[in-house]
Design an enzyme around this catalytic site. Structure first.
Site, PDB file in Angstrom:
ATOM      1  N   ASN A   9       1.658  -1.532  -6.523  1.00 42.13           N
ATOM      2  CA  ASN A   9       1.709  -0.839  -7.868  1.00 42.13           C
ATOM      3  C   ASN A   9       3.208  -0.468  -7.824  1.00 42.13           C
ATOM      4  O   ASN A   9       3.860   0.473  -7.191  1.00 42.13           O
ATOM      5  CB  ASN A   9       0.913   0.589  -7.756  1.00 42.13           C
ATOM      6  CG  ASN A   9       1.161   1.261  -8.861  1.00 42.13           C
ATOM      7  OD1 ASN A   9       1.883   1.287  -9.925  1.00 42.13           O
ATOM      8  ND2 ASN A   9       0.716   2.754  -8.517  1.00 42.13           N
ATOM      9  N   TRP A  10       3.891  -1.133  -8.946  1.00 42.65           N
ATOM     10  CA  TRP A  10       5.279  -0.970  -9.128  1.00 42.65           C
ATOM     11  C   TRP A  10       5.771   0.604  -9.669  1.00 42.65           C
ATOM     12  O   TRP A  10       6.871   0.843 -10.021  1.00 42.65           O
ATOM     13  CB  TRP A  10       5.942  -2.317  -9.837  1.00 42.65           C
ATOM     14  CG  TRP A  10       6.000  -3.545  -8.899  1.00 42.65           C
ATOM     15  CD1 TRP A  10       5.734  -3.524  -7.876  1.00 42.65           C
ATOM     16  CD2 TRP A  10       6.842  -4.669  -9.328  1.00 42.65           C
ATOM     17  NE1 TRP A  10       5.933  -4.964  -7.451  1.00 42.65           N
ATOM     18  CE2 TRP A  10       6.922  -5.339  -8.317  1.00 42.65           C
ATOM     19  CE3 TRP A  10       7.497  -4.790 -10.625  1.00 42.65           C
ATOM     20  CZ2 TRP A  10       7.488  -6.720  -8.306  1.00 42.65           C
ATOM     21  CZ3 TRP A  10       8.152  -6.337 -10.694  1.00 42.65           C
ATOM     22  CH2 TRP A  10       7.946  -7.034  -9.635  1.00 42.65           C
ATOM     23  N   LYS A  11       4.610   1.300 -10.099  1.00 41.02           N
ATOM     24  CA  LYS A  11       4.904   2.314 -10.942  1.00 41.02           C
ATOM     25  C   LYS A  11       6.073   2.027 -12.140  1.00 41.02           C
ATOM     26  O   LYS A  11       6.045   1.015 -12.839  1.00 41.02           O
ATOM     27  CB  LYS A  11       5.208   3.665 -10.092  1.00 41.02           C
ATOM     28  CG  LYS A  11       4.336   3.409  -9.013  1.00 41.02           C
ATOM     29  CD  LYS A  11       4.387   4.752  -7.890  1.00 41.02           C
ATOM     30  CE  LYS A  11       3.251   4.863  -6.949  1.00 41.02           C
ATOM     31  NZ  LYS A  11       3.306   6.014  -6.211  1.00 41.02           N
ATOM     32  N   HIS A  92      -4.709   6.944 -11.516  1.00 35.49           N
ATOM     33  CA  HIS A  92      -3.879   7.340 -10.555  1.00 35.49           C
ATOM     34  C   HIS A  92      -3.579   8.705 -10.289  1.00 35.49           C
ATOM     35  O   HIS A  92      -3.401   9.445 -11.375  1.00 35.49           O
ATOM     36  CB  HIS A  92      -2.576   6.371 -10.644  1.00 35.49           C
ATOM     37  CG  HIS A  92      -1.621   6.424  -9.249  1.00 35.49           C
ATOM     38  ND1 HIS A  92      -0.665   7.524  -9.056  1.00 35.49           N
ATOM     39  CD2 HIS A  92      -1.472   5.598  -8.339  1.00 35.49           C
ATOM     40  CE1 HIS A  92      -0.176   7.275  -8.113  1.00 35.49           C
ATOM     41  NE2 HIS A  92      -0.533   6.120  -7.307  1.00 35.49           N
ATOM     42  N   GLU A  94      -0.722  10.274 -10.039  1.00 34.94           N
ATOM     43  CA  GLU A  94       0.215  10.513 -11.116  1.00 34.94           C
ATOM     44  C   GLU A  94       0.043  10.758 -12.353  1.00 34.94           C
ATOM     45  O   GLU A  94       0.618  11.447 -13.227  1.00 34.94           O
ATOM     46  CB  GLU A  94       1.560   9.490 -10.671  1.00 34.94           C
ATOM     47  CG  GLU A  94       2.210   9.723  -9.299  1.00 34.94           C
ATOM     48  CD  GLU A  94       2.690   8.499  -8.640  1.00 34.94           C
ATOM     49  OE1 GLU A  94       2.863   7.359  -9.429  1.00 34.94           O
ATOM     50  OE2 GLU A  94       2.904   8.469  -7.479  1.00 34.94           O
ATOM     51  N   GLU A 161      -6.251   7.641  -2.160  1.00 28.17           N
ATOM     52  CA  GLU A 161      -4.761   7.811  -1.940  1.00 28.17           C
ATOM     53  C   GLU A 161      -4.361   9.237  -1.790  1.00 28.17           C
ATOM     54  O   GLU A 161      -4.449  10.311  -2.881  1.00 28.17           O
ATOM     55  CB  GLU A 161      -4.106   7.204  -3.168  1.00 28.17           C
ATOM     56  CG  GLU A 161      -3.995   5.781  -3.552  1.00 28.17           C
ATOM     57  CD  GLU A 161      -2.798   5.276  -4.267  1.00 28.17           C
ATOM     58  OE1 GLU A 161      -1.957   4.341  -3.516  1.00 28.17           O
ATOM     59  OE2 GLU A 161      -2.682   6.054  -5.326  1.00 28.17           O
ATOM     60  N   GLY A 167       4.665   8.300  -1.308  1.00 29.90           N
ATOM     61  CA  GLY A 167       5.976   8.377  -0.964  1.00 29.90           C
ATOM     62  C   GLY A 167       6.549   9.396  -0.016  1.00 29.90           C
ATOM     63  O   GLY A 167       7.694   9.634  -0.106  1.00 29.90           O
ATOM     64  N   SER A 207       2.306   5.473   1.469  1.00 31.31           N
ATOM     65  CA  SER A 207       3.227   5.050   2.663  1.00 31.31           C
ATOM     66  C   SER A 207       2.666   3.795   3.420  1.00 31.31           C
ATOM     67  O   SER A 207       2.801   4.086   4.567  1.00 31.31           O
ATOM     68  CB  SER A 207       3.424   6.458   3.383  1.00 31.31           C
ATOM     69  OG  SER A 207       4.115   7.354   2.476  1.00 31.31           O
TER      70      SER A 207
HETATM   71  P1  13P Z   1       3.832   4.662  -1.635  1.00 32.99           P
HETATM   72  O1  13P Z   1       3.013   3.282  -0.972  1.00 32.99           O
HETATM   73  O2  13P Z   1       4.978   4.430  -2.150  1.00 32.99           O
HETATM   74  O3  13P Z   1       3.540   5.777  -0.923  1.00 32.99           O
HETATM   75  O4  13P Z   1       2.755   4.965  -3.272  1.00 32.99           O
HETATM   76  C1  13P Z   1       1.284   4.664  -3.042  1.00 32.99           C
HETATM   77  C2  13P Z   1       0.733   4.814  -4.345  1.00 32.99           C
HETATM   78  O5  13P Z   1       0.872   5.754  -4.962  1.00 32.99           O
HETATM   79  C3  13P Z   1       0.242   3.383  -4.621  1.00 32.99           C
HETATM   80  O6  13P Z   1      -0.527   3.568  -6.188  1.00 32.99           O
END
Ligand code: 13P
Length: 246
Positions: A9-11, A92, A94, A161, A167, A207
């Site tokens: 997931n590149w966000k 997600h 976020e 998650e 992160g 992570s």
């Molecule tokens: P990280 O791997 O950067 O912790 O992010 C996880 C995530 O939110 C993937 O959707």
């Protein structure tokens, strides 16, 4: 046997030049025939990503529940399909936080995605506060009961998650991941029935790195990983694909 899925997931990261990373990622995916590999870049890069590496699965990071209409700034699942995507992340944490998405909306998005022919990756996960209070299983179960589409099988993927692990470099213990994934599997059976639940893959996210992927992927009921930061470069992502192939 469920096939492992390693999804990146590149966000809101990456630009056209980042697509060069896909070359080595696609080569690693090809060298791991037992593993499904996907990258979910920003919407604007999807079509170019598909053109650059047609053999690699490319996904979106959200879709709207409707197929069209007056929804400024939103993307329909059918539009993702037209761009060449084969999957989409919905719900997600976020987006649940920033866009105030509810379980009901996430469910509608997942239904729309599957109806359009996409694989829907439905996300769930608890806050640090919930984790500390020991209420993870209750909260995650409730989120899933509200967010799961009625279809199951291999068109549906659940990603667990923990918000506090995203992160931060923190991860739950293998025992904690096993316990939550077992709970999720139970909710899938309860909501979808044993047959439709059986094909649903449950990913761990938060992570995941080259350093911890093998341990996390060895946990019972972990069918793959949803990777954020470590999916942005082939150097960081390829070892995670290799860990899944073992
Ligand atoms: P990280 O791997 O950067 O912790 O992010 C996880 C995530 O939110 C993937 O959707």
């Amino acid at each position: 046997m469920r096939r492992r899925l390693i999804a990146g997931n590149w966000k809101m990261n990456g630009s056209r030049s980042s697509l060069a990373e896909l070359d080595a990622i696609a080569a690693a995916a090809e060298a791991a025939p037992g593993v499904d590999v996907a990258i979910c870049p920003p919407f604007t890069l999807i079509e170019r990503a598909v053109a650059r590496q047609p053999g690699l699965a490319i996904g979106g990071q959200d879709c709207h529940a409707a197929t069209k209409g007056a929804h400024t700034g939103c993307i329909a699942a059918t539009m993702l399909v037209e761009a060449g995507a084969s999957m989409v992340i919905v719900g997600h944490s976020e987006r649940r936080a920033d866009q105030h998405e509810t379980d009901t909306e996430v469910k509608a998005k997942a239904e729309a995605a599957i109806a359009a022919g996409l694989i829907a990756i439905v996300c769930c996960g608890e806050t640090a506060e919930t984790h500390r209070a020991g209420e993870t299983k209750t909260v995650v179960s409730s989120q899933l009961r509200g967010s799961l589409p009625v279809a199951g099988g291999d068109a549906l993927v659940v990603a667990y998650e923990p918000i506090w692990a995203i992160g931060t470099g923190l991860t739950p213990t293998a025992d904690d991941v096993a316990a939550v994934h077992k709970t999720i599997r139970g909710v899938l059976v309860e909501q979808l029935g044993a047959e439709r639940a059986d094909g649903v893959r449950i990913l761990y996210g938060g992570s995941v790195t080259a350093g911890n992927a093998a341990e996390l992927l060895a946990v019972p009921d972990v069918d793959g990983a949803l990777v954020g930061g470590a999916s942005l470069t082939a150097e960081a992502f390829v070892p995670i694909i290799a860990a899944a192939a073992r």
